[in-house]
Enzyme design. Structure first.
Site, PDB file in Angstrom:
ATOM      1  N   HIS A 172      -7.637  -6.048   0.114  1.00 29.78           N
ATOM      2  CA  HIS A 172      -6.487  -5.154   0.226  1.00 29.78           C
ATOM      3  C   HIS A 172      -5.439  -5.698   1.194  1.00 29.78           C
ATOM      4  O   HIS A 172      -4.235  -5.578   0.950  1.00 29.78           O
ATOM      5  CB  HIS A 172      -6.949  -3.766   0.676  1.00 29.78           C
ATOM      6  CG  HIS A 172      -5.845  -2.755   0.694  1.00 29.78           C
ATOM      7  ND1 HIS A 172      -5.190  -2.353  -0.459  1.00 29.78           N
ATOM      8  CD2 HIS A 172      -5.263  -2.081   1.718  1.00 29.78           C
ATOM      9  CE1 HIS A 172      -4.254  -1.469  -0.137  1.00 29.78           C
ATOM     10  NE2 HIS A 172      -4.287  -1.285   1.166  1.00 29.78           N
ATOM     11  N   SER A 214       0.838  -1.190   0.000  1.00 26.38           N
ATOM     12  CA  SER A 214       0.000   0.000   0.000  1.00 26.38           C
ATOM     13  C   SER A 214       0.879   1.248   0.000  1.00 26.38           C
ATOM     14  O   SER A 214       1.707   1.414  -0.893  1.00 26.38           O
ATOM     15  CB  SER A 214      -0.966  -0.051   1.186  1.00 26.38           C
ATOM     16  OG  SER A 214      -2.038   0.842   1.004  1.00 26.38           O
TER      17      SER A 214
END
Length: 270
Positions: free
Chosen positions: A240, A104
């Site tokens: 995610h 990320s």
């Protein structure tokens, strides 16, 4: 994307101002894997993955100011400050081949570190693995600059992203303590401008969860424009935070990608 974890104080032998945390030290490592955490997180998010790292790999993670055992320090709010903070310790460690891994926000920072290392010191990682984020030169900000948002809106955004324990979000005292670091991380991303040039020459792997709504196929593929070396994309099962839900597939592939480097002789100090 953001995530907060209530982690214990780390019991490591490192100076207070050091940004390197060692989860596995080796006398003669074959390679050093350096992990960059996601927004709001500290080095401890990678501690549980150490057992899955390849044999002969030293496991390191970056600890930014204002979190975990560096909680009392002032957060850094610009990408160039993060890069400088890392390079002063990372460059001397490049006597052993480095694999940089970031998830990320950590993916964007790892790339910025690799690029700066190449430009300023003539060294690159043996491999750059970026996860859970599209290519930074393709980043488009939405209308909300989250580092300027009020606490209520920012907390709602954190809850929508997932990855932050609900009990932590519901604890006003803990959130007052942790939100400054989250805001600083958002500010780093929201003020950073990455251009397509110059490119790296090291191999690059871009990966993400196949149910991650924040990463598109075109965004992941666009990482290939940031290196003239070999590049590939890989999709893991999950959202995610696929690597936190089940790290074993990632660890398996990471070992495979490192072994591939050894075959053509790419696993050497760059």
């Amino acid at each position: 994307m953001a995530s907060l974890e209530a982690a214990p104080v780390l019991n490591v032998n490192a100076k207070r101002t050091s940004c390197i945390r060692a989860w596995r030290r080796l006398d003669r490592p074959r390679v050093r894997i350096v992990c960059f955490p996601w927004c709001g997180a500290g080095a401890s998010v990678y501690r549980r993955m150490v057992d899955g790292f390849p044999v002969g790999a030293e496991a390191l993670a970056i600890q930014w100011p204002a979190r975990e055992d560096r909680f009392s320090e002032t957060p850094l709010r610009r990408m160039d400050l993060l890069v400088d903070h890392v390079l002063r310790e990372l460059v001397p460690m490049s006597d052993v081949p480095l694999v940089l891994f970031g998830h990320s926000m950590g993916a964007v920072v790892a790339h910025a570190v690799a690029r700066s290392m190449s430009q300023r010191f003539g060294r690159e990682p043996a491999l750059l693995v970026v996860s859970g984020h599209g290519a930074p030169h393709r980043m488009q900000l939405d209308r909300t600059l989250w580092h300027n948002a009020n606490d209520e809106d920012l907390l709602r955004n954190l809850g929508a992203l997932g990855g932050t324990p609900g009990a932590l979000l519901a604890d006003p005292t803990m959130m007052r303590m942790l939100l400054p670091a989250v805001r600083a991380d958002y500010e780093v991303l929201e003020t950073y401008q990455c251009k397509e040039q110059p490119v790296l020459s090291c191999p690059l792997v871009a990966c993400a969860g196949n149910q991650d709504d924040a990463v598109t196929a075109s965004g992941l593929q666009a990482w290939s424009a940031l290196t003239c070396g070999p590049s590939r994309t890989h999709w893991f099962a999950g959202g995610h935070f696929y690597l936190r839900d089940d790290a074993q597939p990632l660890m398996h592939h990471l070992a495979h990608w490192i072994n591939e480097l050894a075959a053509p002789g790419l696993l050497a100090t760059r």
